[in-house]
Write a protein that holds these residues in place. Structure first.
Motif, PDB file in Angstrom:
ATOM      1  N   LEU A  90     -67.988 -49.335  46.237  1.00 16.49           N
ATOM      2  CA  LEU A  90     -68.256 -48.475  47.386  1.00 16.49           C
ATOM      3  C   LEU A  90     -66.958 -47.928  47.976  1.00 16.49           C
ATOM      4  N   LEU A  91     -65.914 -48.767  48.016  1.00 17.82           N
ATOM      5  CA  LEU A  91     -64.621 -48.306  48.526  1.00 17.82           C
ATOM      6  C   LEU A  91     -64.071 -47.187  47.656  1.00 17.82           C
ATOM      7  N   ARG A  92     -64.221 -47.312  46.353  1.00 17.06           N
ATOM      8  CA  ARG A  92     -63.742 -46.259  45.445  1.00 17.06           C
ATOM      9  C   ARG A  92     -64.550 -44.978  45.626  1.00 17.06           C
ATOM     10  N   GLU A  93     -65.843 -45.121  45.887  1.00 14.27           N
ATOM     11  CA  GLU A  93     -66.669 -43.936  46.104  1.00 14.27           C
ATOM     12  C   GLU A  93     -66.223 -43.207  47.362  1.00 14.27           C
ATOM     13  N   ARG A  94     -65.917 -43.961  48.437  1.00 17.66           N
ATOM     14  CA  ARG A  94     -65.466 -43.328  49.670  1.00 17.66           C
ATOM     15  C   ARG A  94     -64.118 -42.634  49.450  1.00 17.66           C
ATOM     16  N   ALA A  95     -63.275 -43.213  48.605  1.00 25.29           N
ATOM     17  CA  ALA A  95     -61.951 -42.641  48.341  1.00 25.29           C
ATOM     18  C   ALA A  95     -61.993 -41.574  47.252  1.00 25.29           C
ATOM     19  N   ARG A  96     -63.182 -41.308  46.673  1.00 21.53           N
ATOM     20  CA  ARG A  96     -63.345 -40.349  45.578  1.00 21.53           C
ATOM     21  C   ARG A  96     -62.421 -40.702  44.409  1.00 21.53           C
ATOM     22  N   GLU A  97     -62.347 -41.997  44.119  1.00 24.19           N
ATOM     23  CA  GLU A  97     -61.473 -42.487  43.058  1.00 24.19           C
ATOM     24  C   GLU A  97     -62.077 -42.168  41.693  1.00 24.19           C
ATOM     25  N   ARG A  98     -61.262 -41.604  40.793  1.00 19.32           N
ATOM     26  CA  ARG A  98     -61.752 -41.172  39.491  1.00 19.32           C
ATOM     27  C   ARG A  98     -61.242 -42.028  38.342  1.00 19.32           C
ATOM     28  N   THR A  99     -60.431 -43.061  38.631  1.00 19.05           N
ATOM     29  CA  THR A  99     -59.842 -43.856  37.565  1.00 19.05           C
ATOM     30  C   THR A  99     -60.330 -45.304  37.641  1.00 19.05           C
ATOM     31  N   VAL A 100     -59.903 -46.095  36.658  1.00 19.38           N
ATOM     32  CA  VAL A 100     -60.167 -47.530  36.633  1.00 19.38           C
ATOM     33  C   VAL A 100     -58.815 -48.226  36.474  1.00 19.38           C
ATOM     34  N   GLY A 101     -58.842 -49.546  36.272  1.00 23.11           N
ATOM     35  CA  GLY A 101     -57.589 -50.277  36.156  1.00 23.11           C
ATOM     36  C   GLY A 101     -56.954 -50.488  37.519  1.00 23.11           C
ATOM     37  N   VAL A 102     -55.647 -50.273  37.603  1.00 26.32           N
ATOM     38  CA  VAL A 102     -54.961 -50.360  38.893  1.00 26.32           C
ATOM     39  C   VAL A 102     -55.210 -49.051  39.634  1.00 26.32           C
ATOM     40  N   VAL A 103     -56.088 -49.073  40.603  1.00 27.40           N
ATOM     41  CA  VAL A 103     -56.391 -47.860  41.370  1.00 27.40           C
ATOM     42  C   VAL A 103     -55.703 -47.895  42.735  1.00 27.40           C
ATOM     43  N   SER A 104     -55.304 -49.093  43.175  1.00 33.44           N
ATOM     44  CA  SER A 104     -54.565 -49.233  44.427  1.00 33.44           C
ATOM     45  C   SER A 104     -53.781 -50.533  44.364  1.00 33.44           C
ATOM     46  N   TYR A 105     -52.828 -50.688  45.266  1.00 37.01           N
ATOM     47  CA  TYR A 105     -52.009 -51.906  45.317  1.00 37.01           C
ATOM     48  C   TYR A 105     -51.395 -51.999  46.703  1.00 37.01           C
ATOM     49  N   ALA A 106     -50.789 -53.137  47.012  1.00 37.57           N
ATOM     50  CA  ALA A 106     -50.066 -53.305  48.273  1.00 37.57           C
ATOM     51  C   ALA A 106     -48.871 -54.204  48.009  1.00 37.57           C
ATOM     52  N   THR A 107     -47.845 -54.080  48.860  1.00 33.66           N
ATOM     53  CA  THR A 107     -46.614 -54.852  48.667  1.00 33.66           C
ATOM     54  C   THR A 107     -46.235 -55.603  49.937  1.00 33.66           C
ATOM     55  N   ASP A 108     -45.310 -56.528  49.787  1.00 32.12           N
ATOM     56  CA  ASP A 108     -44.709 -57.151  50.960  1.00 32.12           C
ATOM     57  C   ASP A 108     -43.710 -56.189  51.580  1.00 32.12           C
ATOM     58  N   GLU A 109     -43.047 -56.614  52.662  1.00 32.69           N
ATOM     59  CA  GLU A 109     -42.134 -55.726  53.378  1.00 32.69           C
ATOM     60  C   GLU A 109     -40.969 -55.284  52.502  1.00 32.69           C
ATOM     61  N   ALA A 110     -40.501 -56.162  51.628  1.00 34.89           N
ATOM     62  CA  ALA A 110     -39.347 -55.854  50.779  1.00 34.89           C
ATOM     63  C   ALA A 110     -39.737 -55.078  49.532  1.00 34.89           C
ATOM     64  N   ALA A 111     -41.037 -54.857  49.317  1.00 34.91           N
ATOM     65  CA  ALA A 111     -41.539 -54.217  48.099  1.00 34.91           C
ATOM     66  C   ALA A 111     -41.073 -54.974  46.863  1.00 34.91           C
ATOM     67  N   ARG A 112     -41.052 -56.313  46.981  1.00 34.83           N
ATOM     68  CA  ARG A 112     -40.701 -57.175  45.860  1.00 34.83           C
ATOM     69  C   ARG A 112     -41.923 -57.815  45.220  1.00 34.83           C
ATOM     70  N   LEU A 113     -42.962 -58.052  46.022  1.00 30.71           N
ATOM     71  CA  LEU A 113     -44.211 -58.616  45.511  1.00 30.71           C
ATOM     72  C   LEU A 113     -45.313 -57.571  45.627  1.00 30.71           C
ATOM     73  N   VAL A 114     -46.001 -57.335  44.527  1.00 30.18           N
ATOM     74  CA  VAL A 114     -47.093 -56.364  44.499  1.00 30.18           C
ATOM     75  C   VAL A 114     -48.380 -57.099  44.158  1.00 30.18           C
ATOM     76  N   ALA A 115     -49.434 -56.839  44.918  1.00 35.09           N
ATOM     77  CA  ALA A 115     -50.734 -57.438  44.660  1.00 35.09           C
ATOM     78  C   ALA A 115     -51.733 -56.348  44.327  1.00 35.09           C
ATOM     79  N   PHE A 116     -52.635 -56.643  43.395  1.00 36.92           N
ATOM     80  CA  PHE A 116     -53.686 -55.696  43.036  1.00 36.92           C
ATOM     81  C   PHE A 116     -54.867 -56.479  42.448  1.00 36.92           C
ATOM     82  N   ALA A 117     -55.997 -55.839  42.389  1.00 36.28           N
ATOM     83  CA  ALA A 117     -57.206 -56.471  41.865  1.00 36.28           C
ATOM     84  C   ALA A 117     -57.600 -55.793  40.564  1.00 36.28           C
ATOM     85  N   LEU A 118     -58.037 -56.597  39.595  1.00 32.78           N
ATOM     86  CA  LEU A 118     -58.558 -56.093  38.333  1.00 32.78           C
ATOM     87  C   LEU A 118     -59.856 -56.826  38.027  1.00 32.78           C
ATOM     88  N   SER A 119     -60.928 -56.093  37.912  1.00 32.17           N
ATOM     89  CA  SER A 119     -62.233 -56.676  37.606  1.00 32.17           C
ATOM     90  C   SER A 119     -62.575 -57.822  38.555  1.00 32.17           C
TER      91      SER A 119
END
Length: 710
Positions: A90-119
């Motif tokens: 549903l979140l992807r539908e609201r964002a009109r997301e057209r891809t799969v895989g890594v579609v979004s991500y977030a980082t810590d303040e230093a941009a050293r750690l990146v988190a993302f969800a897959l399946s």
């Protein structure tokens, strides 16, 4: 009128275009997007697929002129489609997301750690080397976000809010008390109509989180089914139609130790949570009244949850929501917008910092006392600017286009539609785009098989901005061309500009089929000032349709090759509504129409979006009557094709089905093309390719028959 003759340097081969358009997801695949810049400005993170036809997003890092792949979903979870949790879908539908895989991500303040969800699984990767690693989670993961210090990752699972450390020690900070409760997710209208896609915000010290609690118990149920598969049960969704109850949204301050503090404000008077954040000055929220005429920015006491009004804005029509506001500089100065006359100003600390006539579009970020923002001095272009005390405003994007960006540590990433197509590049220090050090990030997008050839026109007494596309093979004065209007024409979207986007290629393809294609941005479209936007208050149809008619006549006066005895119109969503309205109300001008996903009954659309323009349907029913197609079906006298995805949860298929029933009852012939399994943005490549052919054939046949009838 400039010549439309194509030169040998501009070959056009449109035969493959529909399939190319579909398989490239409107030429979005292979384009860098979702940028993050490290605090020192040396590293840029982004998402990109491996080619112009590959739908799998991968995480990349750009540093010292070199791109490095950080995470490849094909290596982590395997190739092919993978299931995602329903909330993620549903979140992807609201964002009109057209891809799969890594579609979004977030980082810590230093941009050293990146988190993302897959399946539904939680993954992380460190940007200073190493491979991605899985992090144990309590269940399917939605919207993972590392804490600023990089020690924890927050996420939502089964509507409950969790925080986990990198070793897998998980804490459930908020448990959903029932099936209608969620923590940490944006409700429907926030994601669809306010552009707020998130539901929680970390404190800078990484010890607490501001979390939204959403209760949809009062919201009406809708059921979306797949008639093509009668064995599949319908899906129940909570959809707040105009005039009906919204979800109840509250905010809580949650500590990692389990303490909980309720944020207090007058929720009865201000039921919408428009924005929120937590900076060095503390947490803050923006709330809005149901009639959208009052918006308040509130400071939140993190210890007690009490709120204090920092700013209030009112408007007799509605207070526009500007992405990125409110924000605060390092000194605590509030960054907001202010509408006066026909200018939308950027204000910092209560002082206007942009001149009259420059239209603020969005605030992109604040670093120290610098404010990065987009603004438009010309309706055909949107540029990235930097405001800094003592230096004023500097425009960073130079070439024509529509840009956005992100900045940190003296580095700016500029991205957007240019005269060459979608492009992204990195600026260092005080450079501007076009200077030699400007580094263009690699785009792997397909090269479209048609070359847009728009002639930009200023039309009529309202100086409507239009673009006329003629066939590359047409020579002026050699014959009349049937006309196809190809608008969106509604709030939030501009189609006419000095840039190449997917819509410019599509309009040119229709031109290659033998049409003179006219695209016009009328009243109600953005970036021409608040007065221009709000002329549609109380009536979303009359001004929009008048502008299409006036522009058509003015364009024909400029170009004698336009045949006004053969005029068609097509569009999707608001554009579909406008197309159907054109043949209903102005059949002497428009002779055929294709209406895709049209909102035919405005009372069936969502609260926040529709009440913004038309008010409360119980108090102002006349606004909904004049702005709807429903009730006017008896007026149809021209060929009309209605197209609708049967799984559309934004503009429900009921809009088209009910209107079709009304037309049938009135004895009005028409055509309906249902799309089984398709949402508001159909995803099937074969469907999207054939839709272009189907629309072309329908319109050409209708105009041909009209010509035969004399």
């Amino acid at each position: 009128m400039p010549s439309s003759t194509v030169t040998s340097e501009q070959p056009t081969n449109s035969a493959d275009f529909p399939w190319q358009f579909a398989r490239s997801r409107r030429f979005s695949l292979g384009v860098p997007r979702h940028f993050t810049v490290s605090p020192d400005g040396r590293r840029v993170l982004f998402v990109r697929t491996l080619s112009g036809t590959d739908p799998v997003g991968r995480l990349w890092q750009y540093e010292d002129g070199t791109e490095r792949l950080l995470a490849d979903p094909a290596l982590l979870v395997g190739a092919g489609p993978n299931a995602v949790p329903e909330e993620e879908r549903l979140l992807r539908e609201r964002a009109r997301e057209r891809t799969v895989g890594v579609v979004s991500y977030a980082t810590d303040e230093a941009a050293r750690l990146v988190a993302f969800a897959l399946s539904g699984a939680l993954w992380a990767v460190r940007t200073d080397g190493g491979t991605p690693f899985s992090v144990p989670a309590a269940g399917p993961v939605i919207d993972p976000r590392p804490s600023p210090d990089g020690r924890y990752i927050a996420y939502v699972s089964r509507r409950c809010f969790h925080v986990v450390d990198l070793a897998g020690a998980d804490r459930q900070l908020a448990r959903a008390e029932g099936p209608e409760i969620s923590y940490g997710l944006a409700e429907y209208v926030a994601a669809e109509s306010m552009h707020r896609l998130r539901g929680y915000w970390w404190a800078p010290d990484s010890r607490r989180v501001l979390v939204a609690r959403v209760d949809t118990g009062r919201v009406e149920r809708r059921y979306v089914s797949d008639p093509a598969d009668p064995t599949k049960p319908p899906q129940a969704i909570r959809y707040p139609a105009a005039g009906t109850p919204n979800a109840e949204v509250t905010l809580q301050l949650l500590s990692l130790e389990g303490e909980r503090v309720e944020v207090e404000w007058d929720r009865k008077a201000y039921e919408y949570v428009v924005a929120a954040g937590w900076d060095a000055h503390g947490p803050f929220i923006t709330v809005q009244s149901r009639d959208q005429r009052v918006v308040r920015t509130l400071a939140v006491d993190p210890e007690t949850g009490a709120t204090e009004v920092l700013h209030e804005r009112t408007d007799p029509a509605w207070v526009e929501i500007i992405d990125g506001t409110p924000a605060r500089t390092a000194s605590g100065a509030l960054v907001l917008h202010e509408d006066e006359g026909d200018t939308r100003y950027l204000t910092v600390g209560g002082r206007r910092v942009t001149p009259e006539g420059m239209q603020l579009c969005a605030v992109l970020g604040v670093e120290g006392e610098r404010v990065l923002f987009t603004a438009s001095e010309d309706p055909l272009e949107t540029h990235v600017w930097c405001h800094e005390p003592g230096r004023g405003n500097r425009r960073l994007s130079r070439e024509p286009g529509r840009y956005t960006g992100v900045a940190r540590g003296g580095t700016v990433v500029l991205a957007g539609e240019t005269l060459r197509g979608d492009e992204a590049g990195v600026l260092r220090g005080d450079e501007t785009a076009g200077d030699p050090p400007y580094q263009v990030l690699t785009s792997l997008a397909e090269e479209p098989s048609v070359t847009p050839r728009p002639v930009h026109l200023t039309l009529g007494e309202r100086e409507l901005r239009g673009a006329l596309y003629l066939p590359s093979w047409h020579e002026e004065g050699t014959g009349k061309l049937p006309v196809l209007l190809d608008p969106y024409g509604g709030p939030g979207i501009q189609l006419v500009g000095r840039a190449r986007g997917w819509f410019t290629y599509m309009s040119q393809w229709f031109a290659e089929q033998g049409f003179a294609v006219l695209v016009v941005d009328g009243r109600g479209t953005p970036n021409r000032g608040p007065a221009w936007e709000k002329t549609i208050h109380g009536d979303q149809l009359t001004p929009a349709l008048e502008d299409q008619v006036d522009a058509l006549r003015a364009a024909a006066a400029r170009c004698a090759d336009l045949d006004l005895t053969r005029v068609a119109i097509r569009g999707w969503s608001f554009g579909g509504f406008l197309a159907a309205a054109a043949v209903l109300h102005r059949p002497e001008v428009f002779h055929a129409a294709v209406a895709g996903a049209p909102p035919t009954d405005q009372r069936m659309y969502d609260t926040h979006w529709k009440e913004r323009f038309l008010g409360d349907p119980e108090e102002q029913p006349e606004n909904y009557v004049r702005s709807s197609l429903a009730g006017h079906g008896h007026l149809l006298s021209r060929p009309l094709l209605l197209v609708h995805g049967l799984a559309d949860d934004n503009v429900a298929a009921a809009h088209t089905l009910r209107f079709s029933a009304e037309l049938l009852a009135a004895g009005k012939p028409h055509s309906v093309l249902p799309l089984p399994g398709a949402t508001h943005l159909p995803a099937d490549d074969a469907v999207n390719a054939q839709l272009l052919h189907f629309q072309r054939d329908f319109l050409l046949k209708a105009l041909e028959e009209r010509a035969d009838q004399g």
